[in-house]
Design an enzyme around this catalytic site. Structure first.
Site, short mmCIF file in Angstrom:
data_model
loop_
_atom_site.label_atom_id
_atom_site.label_comp_id
_atom_site.label_asym_id
_atom_site.label_seq_id
_atom_site.Cartn_x
_atom_site.Cartn_y
_atom_site.Cartn_z
N PRO A 114 0.85 -1.19 0.00
CA PRO A 114 0.00 0.00 0.00
C PRO A 114 0.89 1.25 0.00
O PRO A 114 1.84 1.34 0.79
CB PRO A 114 -0.78 -0.12 1.31
N GLY A 116 2.28 4.80 0.71
CA GLY A 116 2.15 5.81 1.76
C GLY A 116 1.71 5.24 3.11
O GLY A 116 1.31 5.99 3.99
N ALA A 117 1.81 3.91 3.30
CA ALA A 117 1.37 3.33 4.58
C ALA A 117 2.52 3.26 5.58
O ALA A 117 2.39 2.63 6.63
CB ALA A 117 0.77 1.96 4.37
N GLY A 118 3.64 3.86 5.26
CA GLY A 118 4.76 3.86 6.20
C GLY A 118 5.68 2.67 6.03
O GLY A 118 6.45 2.33 6.92
N LEU A 119 5.60 2.02 4.84
CA LEU A 119 6.46 0.86 4.60
C LEU A 119 7.57 1.19 3.61
O LEU A 119 8.08 0.32 2.90
CB LEU A 119 5.60 -0.32 4.12
N SER A 122 8.32 5.18 -0.84
CA SER A 122 9.04 6.22 -1.57
C SER A 122 10.53 5.88 -1.66
O SER A 122 11.16 6.08 -2.71
CB SER A 122 8.83 7.60 -0.95
N ALA A 123 11.08 5.31 -0.58
CA ALA A 123 12.49 4.88 -0.63
C ALA A 123 12.66 3.77 -1.66
O ALA A 123 13.61 3.77 -2.45
CB ALA A 123 12.95 4.39 0.74
N ASP A 165 15.72 4.29 5.43
CA ASP A 165 14.85 3.54 4.51
C ASP A 165 15.58 3.18 3.22
O ASP A 165 15.47 2.04 2.74
CB ASP A 165 13.60 4.36 4.19
C1 MEV Z 1 10.33 7.29 8.11
O1 MEV Z 1 10.22 6.00 7.59
C2 MEV Z 1 11.18 7.29 9.33
C3 MEV Z 1 11.50 8.66 9.94
O2 MEV Z 1 12.49 8.41 10.94
C4 MEV Z 1 12.01 9.64 8.93
C5 MEV Z 1 13.39 9.29 8.38
O3 MEV Z 1 14.11 8.46 8.95
O4 MEV Z 1 13.77 9.92 7.37
C6 MEV Z 1 10.27 9.25 10.61
#
Ligand code: MEV
Length: 334
Positions: A114, A116-119, A122-123, A165
């Site tokens: 998914p 933009g779910a924090g996984l 984008s990286a 990331d």
């Molecule tokens: C994002 O996945 C993690 C954060 O620590 C930002 C970053 O490390 O660039 C919030």
């Protein structure tokens, strides 16, 4: 010989310990997962640079290049145009460093995660696009080189980002990251039985990073201690990983969650999932990544199914994952 079409895949990432504090130079531990992003870069017969996204259940976007200039012509909303800007910046940075004409190129992004779910989608887009385009123009890059350029992509697009990331997505496995000092893949063979859940995000990672910065500016003496404590958790977690100590890892995840709450990056839905997962038997649970919605991880050896049900009952979607040890790789070229 140059290829005409290259596909690279880069894994998504879960943040086990240390997010946010890693932006301030503290260490962090992250793990690449066996679901990720596939980027195909191919030569075409016209003058345009087109970026398309498939299987993302959102419309595609096209960016046209005329006479060597890129005109952003975005036919889309939020998430997808963001993804396209990571891919575009990746191609630009590689072509600035190593040459390569961006005209006559089509980029196709496919995701198993998914967005933009924090996984770390984008990286993963940045890393896969760097790897695929470099191979297309016949430039040999190591995974460490790809990690560095991938990090520059994130810095260019977002303004602030740690190398966590992009390094983990490039290199794979479980990574210990201390920005500017150390980037080490851990030799742990410990299976980390995680249940991963996620909810819709209310804020983006860069908005949350800015919020934490503002809090730090307002209460420097307090927030500094929070950051130091998160750094100390990471060092303890490293020792617990080496001893295969699940109980300690779970406890440290719980303390880390408390400190992320203190930084104001959890929210009601995430915290609810965290508590439900713990009640169902998880040894530890925390948000993973920027917060404000997004991913939650729960350490649940032997009780994965029960914890997955609890995450769903608390309103989260569950994604089944395993660790990835390969990192970014070229899947296909011709
Ligand atoms: C994002 O996945 C993690 C954060 O620590 C930002 C970053 O490390 O660039 C919030």
């Amino acid at each position: 010989m140059s290829a005409l079409r290259v596909t690279a895949t880069a894994p998504g990432v879960v943040k086990l310990f240390g997010e946010h504090a890693v932006v301030y130079g503290k260490p962090a531990i992250a793990m690449a997962i066996n679901k990720g992003i596939k980027v195909t870069v191919e030569e075409t017969n016209d003058d345009s640079l087109v970026i398309l996204a498939k299987d993302l259940s959102v419309k595609g976007i096209a960016i046209r290049v005329t006479g060597g200039l890129i005109e952003g012509n975005v036919i889309d909303d939020g998430q997808l145009s963001k993804l396209a800007s990571y891919a575009l910046t990746a191609l630009r940075l590689v072509s600035e460093r190593y040459g390569g004409d961006l005209r006559g190129i089509r980029v196709i992004i496919e995701s198993q995660l998914p967005i933009g779910a924090g996984l770390a989608t984008s990286a993963a887009v940045s890393v896969a696009a760097v790897a695929a385009y470099a191979r297309l123009i016949n430039v040999k890059l190591s995974k460490e080189d790809i990690a560095k350029i991938g990090h520059s992509v994130e810095l260019t697009v977002q303004g602030a980002a740690s190398p966590m990331d992009t390094a983990t997505s490039s290199i794979g496995g479980v990574m210990y990251i201390k920005p500017g000092i150390e980037l080490k893949r851990l030799s742990t063979s410990l299976k980390i039985p995680l249940v991963v859940g996620y909810v819709e995000r209310e804020l983006t990672t860069s908005e949350l990073v800015k919020r934490v910065k503002a809090l730090y500016g307002k209460y420097p003496a307090v927030v500094e201690k929070v950051m130091d404590s998160i750094g100390a958790i990471v060092d303890e977690a490293l020792a617990a990983l080496n001893k295969s100590d699940y109980v300690a890892l779970g406890e440290l995840m719980n303390i880390n969650q408390g400190l992320l709450e203190a930084l104001g990056v959890s929210n009601h839905r995430l915290s609810n999932i965290v508590y439900m997962a713990r009640r169902a038997g998880a040894l530890g649970a925390k948000l993973s990544g920027g917060g404000g919605g997004g991913a939650v991880i729960a350490l649940a050896p032997g009780v994965e199914d029960k914890v997955a049900v609890a995450v769903k009952l608390a309103g989260g979607e569950v994604i089944l994952i395993d660790a990835d040890y390969e990192g970014v790789h070229i899947e296909d070229y011709n």
